[in-house]
Design an enzyme around this catalytic site. Sequence first.
Site, PDB file in Angstrom:
ATOM      1  CG  ASP A 141       4.702  -0.675  -7.677  1.00 42.89           C
ATOM      2  OD1 ASP A 141       4.951   0.416  -8.227  1.00 42.89           O
ATOM      3  OD2 ASP A 141       4.476  -0.773  -6.458  1.00 42.89           O
TER       4      ASP A 141
HETATM    5  C1  BGC Z   1       4.738   2.740  -5.978  1.00 45.36           C
HETATM    6  C2  BGC Z   1       3.423   2.854  -6.721  1.00 45.36           C
HETATM    7  C3  BGC Z   1       3.438   4.079  -7.590  1.00 45.36           C
HETATM    8  C4  BGC Z   1       4.625   3.985  -8.533  1.00 45.36           C
HETATM    9  C5  BGC Z   1       4.754   5.165  -9.482  1.00 45.36           C
HETATM   10  C6  BGC Z   1       5.923   2.818  -6.907  1.00 45.36           C
HETATM   11  O1  BGC Z   1       7.109   2.920  -6.190  1.00 45.36           O
HETATM   12  O2  BGC Z   1       4.773   1.546  -5.239  1.00 45.36           O
HETATM   13  O3  BGC Z   1       2.352   2.894  -5.820  1.00 45.36           O
HETATM   14  O4  BGC Z   1       2.236   4.187  -8.283  1.00 45.36           O
HETATM   15  O5  BGC Z   1       5.814   3.915  -7.768  1.00 45.36           O
HETATM   16  O6  BGC Z   1       5.129   6.296  -8.801  1.00 45.36           O
END
Ligand code: BGC
Length: 724
Positions: free
Chosen positions: A256
């Site tokens: 993530d």
């Molecule tokens: C989120 C993800 C997301 C990523 C990119 C993170 O903060 O938890 O689900 O895909 O950001 O935007």
Amino acid sequence: MRKLLIYIVIGFGIMATVNAQTEANVEKKIDELLKEMTLEEKVAMCHAQSKFSSPGVPRLGIPEIWMSDGPHGVRGEINWDNWGYAGWTNDSITAFPALTCLAASFNPELSYEYGVAIGEEARYRRKDILLGPGVNIYRTPLNGRNFEYMGEDPHLASIMVVPYIKGVQRNGVAACVKHYVLNNQEHWRGHISVNVSDRALHEIYLPAFKTAVQDGHTWAIMGAYNQFRGQHTTHHKLLNKILKEDWAFDGVVVSDWGSAHDTKEAALYGLDIEMGSWTNGLTSSIDLAYDNYYLATPFLEMLKAGEISEEVLDDKVSRILRLMLRTNMSGSRPTGRMNNVEHSQVARKVAADGIVLLKNANDFFPISPDTELTIAVIGENANRSMTVGGGSSELKAKYEVSPLEGIQNRYAKANIIYSLGYASGPSAYGREIASELDADSLVNAALEVASKADIVLFIGGLNKNHYQDCEGADRKHYKLPFGQNELIDKLLKVNSQAGVVLVSGNAVEMPWIDKVDGLIQSWYNGSEAGNALADILSGDVTPSGKLPYSYPVKLKDNGAHYFGELSYPGDTIDQYYKEDILVGYRWHDTKNIKPQFAFGFGLSYTDFAISDFQLDKKTYTQGEVIKVTSGIENTGDVNGAEVVQVYVGKPTSKVKRALKELKGFQKVYLNAGESKTVEIEIPVEKLMFYDESLADWSLEKGTYMLYICNSSDNIISKQKINIK
Ligand code: BGC
């Protein structure tokens, strides 16, 4: 006929050989490329070069990888090196309904159509990885991101996730199933350490990821922010041992954004590509500092010093190349398309199929589309954009039909009058901004409008603001915000002909439930939200959605909250999932705590008779399949659909059990007066429990009960079976 069968068999034989050959070619190609690459080139591929891309190797013709959120549409283009929108004019897309709605449809065929459509849009937007779907289990109604997930039941989520992935990947775009694992709250998500039994982990929280890998063959998985038993889940033995070894996942683990915390752990415990929220990979932004990521220069140095073996790196790069040979290096992927009529139709169909009718006293709904009555539409959610806000799932929709517009379009002869009633303030990520409008004046204006109308439709709920249904924080309480409960009470006093439509991705407390005639649960339904709602209100479509999670009367009635703060949200460092396997309806059922509305519940404008529940036999052994059949008849006046649900329980057991668990379901469309026979197959292995003493699944012998239901709290018929 026989000849045809032989052709089919030979056909499948040829296809299998072709697939095996393609796979062998892919592995050969990976080996060839690896031999050509320098250590530096390989390390470069293991981390971001911008907010949403990772580098290729130009001299070898290896392209960059481009990713995008997910999971309800392809997100607008973000700047290379900061979180601002790039301001492109060609990145507006179709917004599809939130995954809660897809789950509520209980319709795997629609999940495939959804996957194909969003995959086509991702492909057209030149994305190689779509960051979705999300399958974290709905544990508490306070979780700010529940709307991005598929509800509280592992079987439902497991069945619904697979076709989505297949649909996306048919386009040569990788799905990236997130967030692995136990990311069940936003509060303290970056560090909270989840302590949960192995049994609940395997029975509740992992199954949807497992089918995503084994049946959906997802090409990517995203790690999560939180910790599990003191170690960050983005580099954890859950990845190497369970995901990669036990489930034989051959794709890429993407972190993530900013969820990696240590070079050696990231290298050794299964992370393949590190992405970041901040440009130095840590907690702040320095321009173009991607070399500071844990899997960048620090990784290279450890490899050079011999502290990490090159085999570890080669495994990561092989996985990345494999994903690329399936996507942007495949040479045969379709071109994709976006904003076409078919995608709008998919969005509308999913939305209408997932909207849930929860209460319908005196046949309040449907409201005839030919009515000439005055309808007062009250509430902010009738007219508020819900594709904006919510965090990373925010969308730049080409268009968004609001509920109010949908109603105005469909009810041409009615006199529609609108009043805001309450106001929540603008959407801003990570902070709450109160509305500048005067609350009392809004209430008074709404009461005046309501008193002039024949019918009142209150359209409220939550929204995509901070502390609502939004990433980065949880809801602060279980109530409807912005004074809506009080407003509903007042509206009912001036006009008792009132129905409520809730637009949300979470359950809410409903102190007014006995006083309203009609209640509809709608969702964040994207571009076609208003049209789909009008389809249901008018009766053009008969509601057939079923709740993908339970609605407790009060928060304490939910298993996670029953055990107090250590269970949710934790003590800032740790939390303990004390309800264990009894998540959602399993808790309500087993503890006999009646929910306001049960998992699997949803009404229709027609009636169904489910009868003649039959089993192919009474005794089964491991490896066999239980064949359930049941008759179903649409006994009402309009066409509609019902979801036949099969739950299984084991009344006496050597281990703790939920009273019953969903093991099979089927949505059946029936014209008025039509009957069908439903066939649902349940492999006996689905009755196994996770035996912690064996660290494996185990089938307990003896008597089991099979229940045919149309919601988790309505058993229509039951039968005993014996497992030998
Ligand atoms: C989120 C993800 C997301 C990523 C990119 C993170 O903060 O938890 O689900 O895909 O950001 O935007």
